[in-house]
Design a protein around this motif. Structure first.
Motif, short mmCIF file in Angstrom:
data_model
loop_
_atom_site.label_atom_id
_atom_site.label_comp_id
_atom_site.label_asym_id
_atom_site.label_seq_id
_atom_site.Cartn_x
_atom_site.Cartn_y
_atom_site.Cartn_z
N PHE A 86 4.62 -10.58 -0.16
CA PHE A 86 4.94 -9.19 -0.40
C PHE A 86 4.91 -8.85 -1.87
O PHE A 86 5.55 -9.50 -2.68
CB PHE A 86 6.33 -8.88 0.17
CG PHE A 86 6.68 -7.43 0.02
CD1 PHE A 86 6.15 -6.51 0.92
CD2 PHE A 86 7.48 -7.00 -0.99
CE1 PHE A 86 6.45 -5.17 0.80
CE2 PHE A 86 7.78 -5.65 -1.13
CZ PHE A 86 7.26 -4.74 -0.23
N SER A 87 4.13 -7.85 -2.21
CA SER A 87 4.18 -7.37 -3.59
C SER A 87 3.77 -5.92 -3.61
O SER A 87 2.94 -5.48 -2.81
CB SER A 87 3.27 -8.22 -4.49
OG SER A 87 2.10 -7.52 -4.78
N ILE A 88 4.41 -5.17 -4.48
CA ILE A 88 4.14 -3.73 -4.52
C ILE A 88 2.97 -3.43 -5.44
O ILE A 88 2.07 -2.68 -5.09
CB ILE A 88 5.41 -2.98 -4.99
CG1 ILE A 88 6.47 -3.07 -3.90
CG2 ILE A 88 5.09 -1.54 -5.28
CD1 ILE A 88 7.76 -2.40 -4.27
N GLY A 89 2.96 -4.08 -6.60
CA GLY A 89 1.86 -3.86 -7.52
C GLY A 89 2.02 -2.55 -8.26
O GLY A 89 3.03 -1.86 -8.16
N GLU A 90 0.98 -2.19 -8.99
CA GLU A 90 1.06 -1.01 -9.85
C GLU A 90 0.98 0.28 -9.03
O GLU A 90 1.78 1.19 -9.21
CB GLU A 90 -0.09 -1.09 -10.88
CG GLU A 90 -0.10 0.00 -11.92
CD GLU A 90 1.15 -0.05 -12.82
OE1 GLU A 90 1.74 -1.14 -12.94
OE2 GLU A 90 1.51 1.01 -13.39
N HIS A 91 0.01 0.34 -8.10
CA HIS A 91 -0.15 1.55 -7.28
C HIS A 91 -0.19 1.14 -5.82
O HIS A 91 -1.26 0.92 -5.26
CB HIS A 91 -1.45 2.27 -7.64
CG HIS A 91 -1.49 2.74 -9.05
ND1 HIS A 91 -0.75 3.80 -9.50
CD2 HIS A 91 -2.18 2.27 -10.13
CE1 HIS A 91 -0.99 3.98 -10.80
NE2 HIS A 91 -1.85 3.05 -11.20
N LYS A 100 -4.32 9.78 -10.17
CA LYS A 100 -2.94 10.07 -9.80
C LYS A 100 -2.43 8.97 -8.89
O LYS A 100 -3.17 8.50 -8.02
CB LYS A 100 -2.85 11.41 -9.07
CG LYS A 100 -2.98 12.61 -9.96
CD LYS A 100 -2.77 13.86 -9.11
CE LYS A 100 -3.18 15.10 -9.88
NZ LYS A 100 -3.19 16.29 -9.02
N ASP A 101 -1.17 8.62 -9.06
CA ASP A 101 -0.59 7.57 -8.21
C ASP A 101 -0.36 8.15 -6.82
O ASP A 101 0.34 9.16 -6.66
CB ASP A 101 0.72 7.09 -8.81
CG ASP A 101 1.36 6.03 -7.93
OD1 ASP A 101 0.70 5.00 -7.71
OD2 ASP A 101 2.48 6.25 -7.46
N TYR A 102 -0.93 7.50 -5.82
CA TYR A 102 -0.89 8.10 -4.50
C TYR A 102 0.47 7.95 -3.83
O TYR A 102 0.85 8.76 -3.01
CB TYR A 102 -1.99 7.50 -3.62
CG TYR A 102 -2.43 8.46 -2.53
CD1 TYR A 102 -2.74 9.78 -2.84
CD2 TYR A 102 -2.52 8.07 -1.21
CE1 TYR A 102 -3.11 10.67 -1.87
CE2 TYR A 102 -2.90 8.96 -0.22
CZ TYR A 102 -3.20 10.27 -0.56
OH TYR A 102 -3.57 11.15 0.41
N PHE A 103 1.20 6.91 -4.22
CA PHE A 103 2.56 6.75 -3.66
C PHE A 103 3.41 7.96 -4.04
O PHE A 103 4.09 8.56 -3.20
CB PHE A 103 3.18 5.45 -4.18
CG PHE A 103 4.59 5.25 -3.71
CD1 PHE A 103 4.86 4.82 -2.42
CD2 PHE A 103 5.67 5.47 -4.58
CE1 PHE A 103 6.16 4.64 -2.00
CE2 PHE A 103 6.97 5.28 -4.15
CZ PHE A 103 7.21 4.86 -2.86
N ALA A 104 3.33 8.33 -5.33
CA ALA A 104 4.13 9.47 -5.78
C ALA A 104 3.71 10.74 -5.06
O ALA A 104 4.55 11.53 -4.62
CB ALA A 104 3.96 9.65 -7.29
N LEU A 105 2.39 10.94 -4.90
CA LEU A 105 1.90 12.14 -4.21
C LEU A 105 2.40 12.19 -2.77
O LEU A 105 2.88 13.22 -2.30
CB LEU A 105 0.37 12.13 -4.21
CG LEU A 105 -0.33 12.75 -5.40
CD1 LEU A 105 -1.83 12.49 -5.31
CD2 LEU A 105 -0.08 14.24 -5.44
N VAL A 106 2.29 11.04 -2.08
CA VAL A 106 2.68 11.00 -0.67
C VAL A 106 4.18 11.24 -0.54
O VAL A 106 4.63 11.96 0.36
CB VAL A 106 2.26 9.67 -0.02
CG1 VAL A 106 2.89 9.52 1.35
CG2 VAL A 106 0.76 9.60 0.09
N MET A 107 4.97 10.65 -1.46
CA MET A 107 6.42 10.84 -1.38
C MET A 107 6.78 12.30 -1.60
O MET A 107 7.62 12.87 -0.91
CB MET A 107 7.12 9.97 -2.44
CG MET A 107 7.15 8.51 -2.09
SD MET A 107 7.97 8.24 -0.52
CE MET A 107 6.74 7.38 0.41
#
Lengths: 316, 502
Positions: A86-91, A100-107
């Motif tokens: 398990f690793s999250i990584g940068e994006h 754009k970071d997609y995690f931030a957009l989706v959240m």
């Protein structure tokens, strides 16, 4: 599945019967419903993640990227999330074509979709309950007028009317959109509440209340509505679940949430063209919509079982 | 009855009329119809605005505009859209595509959904039941457009690529076989041993079948052939008899078998007629089939004439369907070659300028309609399965079902005759309600698959704040919904004697 009769305690003396109020019974049944509990935990996790990660309003979040900041596209923007090891990584959810970071957009999209859905649920429930209770209690002209209005509204497919009010309100922000959507998808609930009120108003306790001169408003709010609370709560939950889907569908068609606001449906619509080159831009919002809608549906199902244990026999 | 229908019709017309008012006013208010021209900078901007205002009657208040539209509608004129095209003509082109999609999705969803729902009710709390329940919940929570894009991306494009070398992987065969075995095992009632046997049988049969299809490269050039048609026809004759009449009675069984045999025999004879038929011809053949089957049932049925006629007709229809399917599949290879080996289409409702014989044209529509229908039915199927399950369970717990069992009726009679008929009464109301949902879904699916159907018309109309196309869409769909509602009410009243028509 669960015991609806008073439960005996494991006392050494044997059969001590514990008295429980209606509310306690409902709560017990709900908390013993496994699917509903799973749904509740997942939903809470998503809500906490969505609101704390990128922050909401004046509160900042703990996530390192914002949903508007562009950056250098790393590795074609591929997601860095790996489950094993398990690793999250940068994006974790990848990046779009401008970095754009997609995690931030989706959240951010999840936050706004949830808010719209909640608002729709509350508004639709209030209007539907009001119309249904008034129509059921007063009968005659009030009923005819209100129920004909309901009939007319039901004739229009939800998606059409939602698209039209979305076209009207979409540009004015998500709060107006939620309010407007709520004002058009109440008819189902109104019918439900009316049916329940119709059967309640013939009962003895209502007759007794009327006989001692209680005013209609007090009868409706004190005696009738508390008895319909079960179906109202259940139907609110299910309305919220379907509101998430309706909002995302109209946003997909281009009539819902408009930029700079972000919603899950709007993200899918916006990145639809990227399906071939960046499929993850398509995957994540969809997965979140399903997760949220599914967990709310399960909670609704659990609530239904909790409020109406008679139905347990018939439906799982 | 007539008084009831007339009264119901009158109310429906008024309800629809009121709904058109809401739709018209809201569409007209939904935005600025001149927005795109306002942003222009060209010299003829004012002119264009004037022309459009005149065409759309923008200088007239909305209520009067509505009345003008309504007046034109009564004479059958649907008005012109923003660019001056006749909406009636656009609707005519769009109607067929959308109706095909909506009707196919509704019928299939009903058939499959109700069957699944009843099965899961009869096997309550089994693995099958829990899986169906979970699947239904997932389907309720699926965004339709997302599912449609997924299907387009992975099913259509993936299948087309796979079709170049249609060999099924061993792993896939194993997984599918185990899944099929589990399904059969879960559906079998009785002891663990019986379940194990049906699991093994189901898995083995599926595995053999798939390996056979794979090794003969069936998917590249599919077809059924007379032998397979005959086998399936006979099997369905027996199955239909078991379901509708009971196998212990000879009459219905003979009638059904005769229908199956006759149909299969005709398949070899009919070859010439079916090379390039037309729809009227096929319809004629269908009527003929039904007629012959009625005769067969009447002649061979004996005492159980009514059941015999039913089973014969159903078997005849299944056999006719098989022959149709066979002819259609035979055209597949040629069609696939004409499509450069990518037969499953992802865009539009048919290939532009495609010419061919009847089978190729039908196949062309079928390959186009397949994916949108799949996306659409998944969601209404879930609704139907949930409702029919709940309704069936409720009926199965009624006293009269217990009585039927207590007086020694076979389980088949109890379920088919006593429970099923009453259990289906609430489903009629659902039919009307679900139809509205399917129409909404059609708008979304059409948009994903790029159909030039009515959904596209609605979407474009709304985007341009142009009431005429939006209203044309609504008059057709709203009318269909109202009619569906009315039919549901009438069927309901007909099926349930407790409801009085007054």
């Amino acid at each position: 599945m669960t015991l609806s009769a008073p439960v005996t305690s494991g006392d050494a003396q044997g059969m001590t019967i514990v008295a429980r109020t209606q509310g306690q019974l409902v709560r017990r049944r709900f908390f013993q419903h496994k699917a509903a509990m799973t749904g509740l935990v997942v939903l809470l996790a998503v809500v906490v993640l969505a609101f704390t990660s990128v922050g909401f309003g004046p509160f900042g979040g703990w996530w390192k990227h914002g949903w508007t900041t562009t950056g250098r596209v790393i590795d074609g923007g591929a997601p860095t999330l790996t489950l094993w090891p398990f690793s999250i990584g940068e994006h974790p959810f990848g990046q779009d074509n401008v970095g754009k970071d997609y995690f931030a957009l989706v959240m951010r999209g999840t936050q706004q979709s949830l808010l719209v859905a909640l608002l729709v649920g509350l508004v639709a429930t209030s209007v539907g309950t009001f119309v249904g209770a008034a129509a059921g209690y007063f009968r005659r002209r009030t009923e005819t007028a209100l129920m004909r209005l309901t009939d007319v509204m039901i004739t229009i497919p939800v998606l059409l009317i939602a698209a039209i009010v979305g076209r009207m309100a979409g540009g004015s922000g998500i709060l107006v959109l939620g309010l407007a959507l709520g004002l058009v998808i109440w008819p189902q609930l109104a019918r439900l509440v009316r049916g329940e009120v119709l059967s309640l108003r013939e009962r003895e306790f209502i007759e007794a209340a009327r006989a001692i001169g209680t005013r209609p408003r007090r009868i409706i709010f004190k005696h009738i509505l508390p008895n319909t609370l079960g179906i109202i709560i259940v139907s609110t939950t299910l309305t919220i679940a379907s509101a998430i889907l309706v909002e995302s569908a109209i946003s997909f068609l281009g009539f819902g949430v408009q930029p700079p606001d972000i919603s899950l449906g709007q993200l899918i619509s916006f990145y639809q063209g990227a399906m071939l080159t960046r499929p993850w831009l398509f995957w994540w919002p969809g997965i979140l919509i399903i997760t949220v809608a599914l967990s709310i549906n399960f909670i609704g199902d659990g609530l239904r079982d909790a409020f109406d244990p008679r139905q347990n026999r018939v439906r799982a | 009855m007539i008084a009831f229908i007339t009264r119901r019709l009158m109310i429906s017309v008024f309800v629809l009329l009121a709904a058109t008012i809401i739709m018209y006013v809201m569409t007209a208010l939904s935005g600025d119809p001149l927005a795109d021209l306002r942003q222009q900078t060209g010299p003829n901007r004012e002119d264009q605005m004037r022309v459009r205002s005149e065409r759309m009657n923008l200088d007239v208040p909305i209520p009067i505009r509505y009345l003008q539209w309504l007046g034109a509608l009564i004479t059958g004129d649907l008005g012109v859209n923003r660019d001056g095209q006749d909406v009636g003509v656009i609707l005519g082109n769009a109607l067929a595509a959308t109706l095909q999609l909506v009707v196919a999705a509704t019928v299939l969803a009903m058939l499959i959904g109700i069957t699944v729902g009843i099965l899961s009710a009869l096997r309550q709390y089994s693995g099958f039941d829990y899986s169906v329940t979970f699947a239904a919940f997932v389907a309720f929570s699926l965004p339709l457009f997302w599912l449609a894009v997924m299907l387009k991306q992975y099913v259509a494009i993936g299948f087309n690529t796979w079709l170049r070398d249609p060999v099924i992987d061993t792993t896939v065969i194993v997984v599918v076989a185990i899944a099929a075995g589990l399904l059969w095992g879960a559906l079998t009632a009785g002891s663990t041993q019986a379940r194990l046997i049906s699991f093994t049988l189901g898995a083995l049969v599926t595995a053999t079948f798939l390996s056979f299809l794979s090794s003969t490269r069936w998917f590249a050039d599919p077809g059924l052939g007379t032998v397979v048609i005959g086998l399936i026809a006979v099997a369905s004759a027996v199955g239909i008899c078991a379901l509708f009449a009971g196998l212990q009675y000879r009459g219905p069984l003979y009638a059904a078998l005769a229908a199956a045999g006759l149909g299969t025999a005709l398949h070899t004879v009919l070859g010439g007629v079916l090379t390039d038929p037309t729809w009227p011809q096929l319809l004629g053949l269908l009527v003929l089939t039904v007629g012959v089957c009625v005769a067969l049932g009447y002649g061979l049925g004996g005492l159980l004439r009514r059941q015999a006629i039913t089973t014969a007709i159903l078997t005849g229809l299944v056999t006719a369907g098989l022959i149709f399917l066979d002819a259609l599949l035979s055209a597949f290879q040629a069609y696939s070659q004409r499509m450069r080996g990518r037969p499953i289409a992802t865009i539009g409702s048919n290939t532009p300028n495609f010419r061919g014989d009847f089978w190729q044209l039908t196949l062309d529509s079928a390959t186009h309609i397949m994916l949108p229908t799949m996306a659409l039915i998944l969601i209404s199927m879930a609704t139907y399965s949930r409702y029919s399950r709940a309704s069936m369970l409720e009926v199965m717990n009624q006293d009269y079902v217990r009585t039927a069992r207590a007086k020694g009726l076979p389980e088949r009679t109890v379920i088919v005759k006593h429970a099923f008929r009453n259990g289906m009464i609430p489903i009629t109301t659902l039919m009307a309600f679900d139809f509205a949902g399917v129409i909404g879904g059609a708008v979304v699916t059409e948009s994903v698959f790029g159909w030039k159907g009515m959904g596209q018309m609605f979407r474009d109309g709304l985007e341009m704040v142009d009431p005429a196309p939006v209203m044309a869409f609504f008059v057709v769909t709203g009318g269909a919904i109202v009619v569906f509602n009315m039919i549901a009410d009438i069927i309901y009243a007909y099926l349930d004697p407790r409801i009085r028509l007054s």
